[in-house]
Write a protein that holds these residues in place. Structure first.
Motif, PDB file in Angstrom:
ATOM      1  N   GLY A 154      11.940   0.049   5.122  1.00  0.00           N
ATOM      2  CA  GLY A 154      10.928  -0.366   4.157  1.00  0.00           C
ATOM      3  C   GLY A 154      11.543  -1.020   2.936  1.00  0.00           C
ATOM      4  O   GLY A 154      12.583  -0.588   2.449  1.00  0.00           O
ATOM      5  N   ALA A 155      10.900  -2.079   2.457  1.00  0.00           N
ATOM      6  CA  ALA A 155      11.336  -2.762   1.237  1.00  0.00           C
ATOM      7  C   ALA A 155      10.099  -3.164   0.447  1.00  0.00           C
ATOM      8  O   ALA A 155       9.016  -3.339   1.017  1.00  0.00           O
ATOM      9  CB  ALA A 155      12.177  -3.996   1.576  1.00  0.00           C
TER      10      ALA A 155
ATOM     11  N   LEU B 245       7.717   2.458  -3.085  1.00  0.00           N
ATOM     12  CA  LEU B 245       8.856   3.188  -2.531  1.00  0.00           C
ATOM     13  C   LEU B 245       8.483   4.625  -2.191  1.00  0.00           C
ATOM     14  O   LEU B 245       8.968   5.184  -1.200  1.00  0.00           O
ATOM     15  CB  LEU B 245      10.041   3.150  -3.499  1.00  0.00           C
ATOM     16  CG  LEU B 245      10.641   1.770  -3.785  1.00  0.00           C
ATOM     17  CD1 LEU B 245      11.829   1.887  -4.733  1.00  0.00           C
ATOM     18  CD2 LEU B 245      11.034   1.046  -2.514  1.00  0.00           C
TER      19      LEU B 245
ATOM     20  N   PHE C 131       7.064   4.746   1.211  1.00  0.00           N
ATOM     21  CA  PHE C 131       8.093   4.772   2.252  1.00  0.00           C
ATOM     22  C   PHE C 131       8.710   6.160   2.392  1.00  0.00           C
ATOM     23  O   PHE C 131       8.954   6.633   3.492  1.00  0.00           O
ATOM     24  CB  PHE C 131       9.196   3.750   1.966  1.00  0.00           C
ATOM     25  CG  PHE C 131       8.728   2.322   1.922  1.00  0.00           C
ATOM     26  CD1 PHE C 131       7.806   1.839   2.840  1.00  0.00           C
ATOM     27  CD2 PHE C 131       9.218   1.451   0.968  1.00  0.00           C
ATOM     28  CE1 PHE C 131       7.379   0.519   2.807  1.00  0.00           C
ATOM     29  CE2 PHE C 131       8.811   0.130   0.928  1.00  0.00           C
ATOM     30  CZ  PHE C 131       7.885  -0.340   1.847  1.00  0.00           C
TER      31      PHE C 131
ATOM     32  N   TYR D 144      13.378   4.499   5.984  1.00  0.00           N
ATOM     33  CA  TYR D 144      14.624   4.146   5.304  1.00  0.00           C
ATOM     34  C   TYR D 144      14.325   3.043   4.295  1.00  0.00           C
ATOM     35  O   TYR D 144      13.767   2.004   4.662  1.00  0.00           O
ATOM     36  CB  TYR D 144      15.677   3.661   6.306  1.00  0.00           C
ATOM     37  CG  TYR D 144      16.026   4.704   7.345  1.00  0.00           C
ATOM     38  CD1 TYR D 144      16.727   5.852   6.991  1.00  0.00           C
ATOM     39  CD2 TYR D 144      15.642   4.541   8.666  1.00  0.00           C
ATOM     40  CE1 TYR D 144      17.034   6.810   7.948  1.00  0.00           C
ATOM     41  CE2 TYR D 144      15.958   5.499   9.617  1.00  0.00           C
ATOM     42  CZ  TYR D 144      16.649   6.627   9.255  1.00  0.00           C
ATOM     43  OH  TYR D 144      16.953   7.577  10.193  1.00  0.00           O
ATOM     44  N   ILE D 145      14.707   3.263   3.054  1.00  0.00           N
ATOM     45  CA  ILE D 145      14.419   2.296   1.991  1.00  0.00           C
ATOM     46  C   ILE D 145      15.581   1.331   1.850  1.00  0.00           C
ATOM     47  O   ILE D 145      16.738   1.740   1.732  1.00  0.00           O
ATOM     48  CB  ILE D 145      14.140   3.015   0.662  1.00  0.00           C
ATOM     49  CG1 ILE D 145      12.877   3.875   0.796  1.00  0.00           C
ATOM     50  CG2 ILE D 145      13.990   2.002  -0.472  1.00  0.00           C
ATOM     51  CD1 ILE D 145      12.581   4.741  -0.404  1.00  0.00           C
TER      52      ILE D 145
END
Length: 195
Positions: A119-120, A138, A141, A147-148
């Motif tokens: 994830g972004a 964030l 996520f 996973y960031i």
């Protein structure tokens, strides 16, 4: 591999869309399929915690009059998810929040179906509120056990086209795309037993 991006800005062709396109172009350079979905301006209704998704476990929201169930399916099928929003009163747009709430509730109630995805997030800001908006995305996520992807995610922009004038911000978006491509590659290698 595939990444789906959700644009929370109601301005089509605006700064947030431009930012997301920059990250997606970088991902495409690394052979990753991409798709951009316009969320802002669609009039999404919010989650009402009816628990339909948790009781029926169909991986769908009870509301069927909008494209959220289609979008949930696209997010479920993707390896990575990007969220983008301008700052509206020190936070994400209402439609981005509605999407996160509904997608998140469905995902959590159906075996945490976004777990292990990358994830972004990106934020178009003017002066303040960017940290709060980024934090909201964030936190989505993290709640999904994703996973960031690290990297600066802000561009200073107010008027249409301002994002393309922030040279440092554009460099950061390219770096975010490269970081996501690298993470997806490592995840793919791990799945194939090569890591």
């Amino acid at each position: 591999m595939k990444v789906v991006a959700f644009n929370g800005s109601p301005r089509r062709g605006g700064n947030t869309e431009s930012m997301l396109q920059t990250v997606l172009e970088e991902l495409a350079r690394h052979g990753i399929q991409t798709e951009l979905i316009q969320v802002g301006g669609t009039g999404l209704r919010t989650c009402v915690a009816c628990n339909y998704c948790q009781q029926h476990r169909t991986s769908e929201c009870a509301f069927t009059g909008d494209p959220v169930n289609e979008w949930i399916g696209k997010a479920k099928a993707a390896d990575g998810i990007i969220l983008g929003s301008p700052v509206y009163f020190y936070n994400v747009t209402g439609e981005m929040k509605a999407l996160m709430d509904r997608m998140g509730y469905v995902a959590r109630g159906n075996g945490r179906m976004f777990t292990g995805k990358a994830g972004a997030a990106v934020v178009a800001m003017r002066r303040s509120g960017a940290i709060t908006a980024l934090d909201a995305m964030l936190n989505f996520f993290m709640a999904m056990q994703m996973y960031i992807v690290g990297g600066p995610s802000f561009v200073v922009a107010r008027d249409m086209g301002d994002a393309s004038q922030d040279a440092e911000g554009l460099q950061n978006l390219h770096a975010l795309g490269r970081n996501m491509a690298q993470l997806l590659d490592m995840m793919n290698q791990y799945r194939q037993g090569k890591a």
